[in-house]
Scaffold this motif. Sequence first.
Motif, PDB file in Angstrom:
ATOM      1  N   ARG A  68      43.944  16.818  62.500  1.00  0.00           N
ATOM      2  CA  ARG A  68      44.582  18.067  62.072  1.00  0.00           C
ATOM      3  C   ARG A  68      45.369  18.698  63.223  1.00  0.00           C
ATOM      4  O   ARG A  68      46.407  19.335  62.992  1.00  0.00           O
ATOM      5  N   VAL A  69      44.905  18.528  64.425  1.00  0.00           N
ATOM      6  CA  VAL A  69      45.678  18.978  65.586  1.00  0.00           C
ATOM      7  C   VAL A  69      46.945  18.145  65.708  1.00  0.00           C
ATOM      8  O   VAL A  69      48.041  18.678  65.975  1.00  0.00           O
ATOM      9  N   GLU A 102      50.323  10.924  59.213  1.00  0.00           N
ATOM     10  CA  GLU A 102      49.040  11.585  58.937  1.00  0.00           C
ATOM     11  C   GLU A 102      48.164  10.722  58.036  1.00  0.00           C
ATOM     12  O   GLU A 102      46.957  10.574  58.272  1.00  0.00           O
ATOM     13  N   GLN A 103      48.739  10.186  56.965  1.00  0.00           N
ATOM     14  CA  GLN A 103      47.969   9.332  56.060  1.00  0.00           C
ATOM     15  C   GLN A 103      47.361   8.155  56.806  1.00  0.00           C
ATOM     16  O   GLN A 103      46.169   7.843  56.636  1.00  0.00           O
ATOM     17  N   ALA A 104      48.172   7.492  57.618  1.00  0.00           N
ATOM     18  CA  ALA A 104      47.699   6.290  58.301  1.00  0.00           C
ATOM     19  C   ALA A 104      46.591   6.621  59.303  1.00  0.00           C
ATOM     20  O   ALA A 104      45.604   5.874  59.422  1.00  0.00           O
ATOM     21  N   VAL A 105      46.731   7.741  60.008  1.00  0.00           N
ATOM     22  CA  VAL A 105      45.696   8.146  60.972  1.00  0.00           C
ATOM     23  C   VAL A 105      44.394   8.466  60.238  1.00  0.00           C
ATOM     24  O   VAL A 105      43.307   8.013  60.631  1.00  0.00           O
ATOM     25  N   VAL A 106      44.483   9.236  59.166  1.00  0.00           N
ATOM     26  CA  VAL A 106      43.279   9.617  58.419  1.00  0.00           C
ATOM     27  C   VAL A 106      42.631   8.392  57.780  1.00  0.00           C
ATOM     28  O   VAL A 106      41.400   8.254  57.789  1.00  0.00           O
ATOM     29  N   ASP A 107      43.436   7.514  57.216  1.00  0.00           N
ATOM     30  CA  ASP A 107      42.899   6.300  56.591  1.00  0.00           C
ATOM     31  C   ASP A 107      42.167   5.447  57.623  1.00  0.00           C
ATOM     32  O   ASP A 107      41.062   4.951  57.363  1.00  0.00           O
ATOM     33  N   ALA A 108      42.771   5.287  58.801  1.00  0.00           N
ATOM     34  CA  ALA A 108      42.117   4.509  59.852  1.00  0.00           C
ATOM     35  C   ALA A 108      40.816   5.169  60.290  1.00  0.00           C
ATOM     36  O   ALA A 108      39.796   4.486  60.502  1.00  0.00           O
TER      37      ALA A 108
END
Length: 383
Positions: free
Chosen positions: A100-101, A121-127
């Motif tokens: 989120r930062v 953002e999607q890729a970071v959260v999914d990982a």
Amino acid sequence: MALQHGFGPQGSTVAERARTIARVDIAPIAVRLNESFAISKGAVATAQNVLVRVVLRDGSTGYGEAAPFEVITGETQASTLAALPPMIAAVAGRDAAGWRVLAADLRSLHPAAPAARCAVEQAVVDALARQLGLSLPAFFGGFPHELMTDITIPVGDVRHSVESAQHAENAGFKTVKIKVGADDWELDVARIVAISRATPKLSIIVDGNAGYTRVQAHKFLSGVTGAGAAVILVEQPVAAHDIAGLAELQKEHGISVCADESVRCPEDAIRVAESGGISSINVKLMKCGVADALDIISITRSAGMTGMIGGMVETTVSMSFSAALAAASHPFFAYIDLDTPLLMPRRFVRGGMRYSGPAVRLPVHAMGTGVDAAAHFAGLPGQ
């Protein structure tokens, strides 16, 4: 052609090092649609999108997608590809747990590139979800509920609209979303009335994509309500800035109104909520990214409004993410509009959400979104 960006490890603990963003890859794609996706502002025949893959230090891999829609956000595949490298540099070597930062930093640095931000953002959260051993609905604090989507009928003539509605009904859909606002409002009235009479069991959402003036919208809604058409929701019939017009239309015609183009960030959601008189907000990750979408959901819910989960012309990569967020937010989203993968070739990627008629089913035991888009990054390390 897929592009690779690798980074050195950072982090002072074993856990932090494992979550460090070690590599980000991008892959432009072009997916020909089975039918042109025509709205009031224009038509799309091929989805010119960009996939993003994030690989953490421990090998956990997540996927995201940018689906730029020039007539809505002003973004193109070319502008997205130009925006992504500096975004990748901004997340290089950072701890995915602080996503989120990272999202706030990306918004500050690149406010005019929401689709590109969304993909990262999607890729970071999914990982991160996969690294934690969680499904994406579980990551967001929910469960993989089955969703029932509508199906969209693009701008067209009366005959094509009716045939499309009949096909949708035969396929088990209970709700159709009819795109309007591109032509004369009287033609749109004729289309809606004909659909309502030919398929009386279907519920109808009409979506103007900001194509009408306020006067035209009043005439259109008078026409459909006067004919007794089964319209349950009117989505963004007037210009994005005309929030007062949305409330006026709902009050005068007695049909719930949904704000879409009027809400592109949490600040917009606050303005719509404070204005009063509008029933719903369409939450699209492509308009704002994941973190801002969560804020919009909170604002909308706190204001006593309902939500629609929608998207641009997205593949299963991004739609699976939106479906997971919607499932985790159950029962906030009263309207589910996650149908654009139905316009595309099947099995574009492995895993992720699957359709059974209108039913959207998320993988129960998969981590993250369950999507495997590795084939689109062929030739890069780790394949």
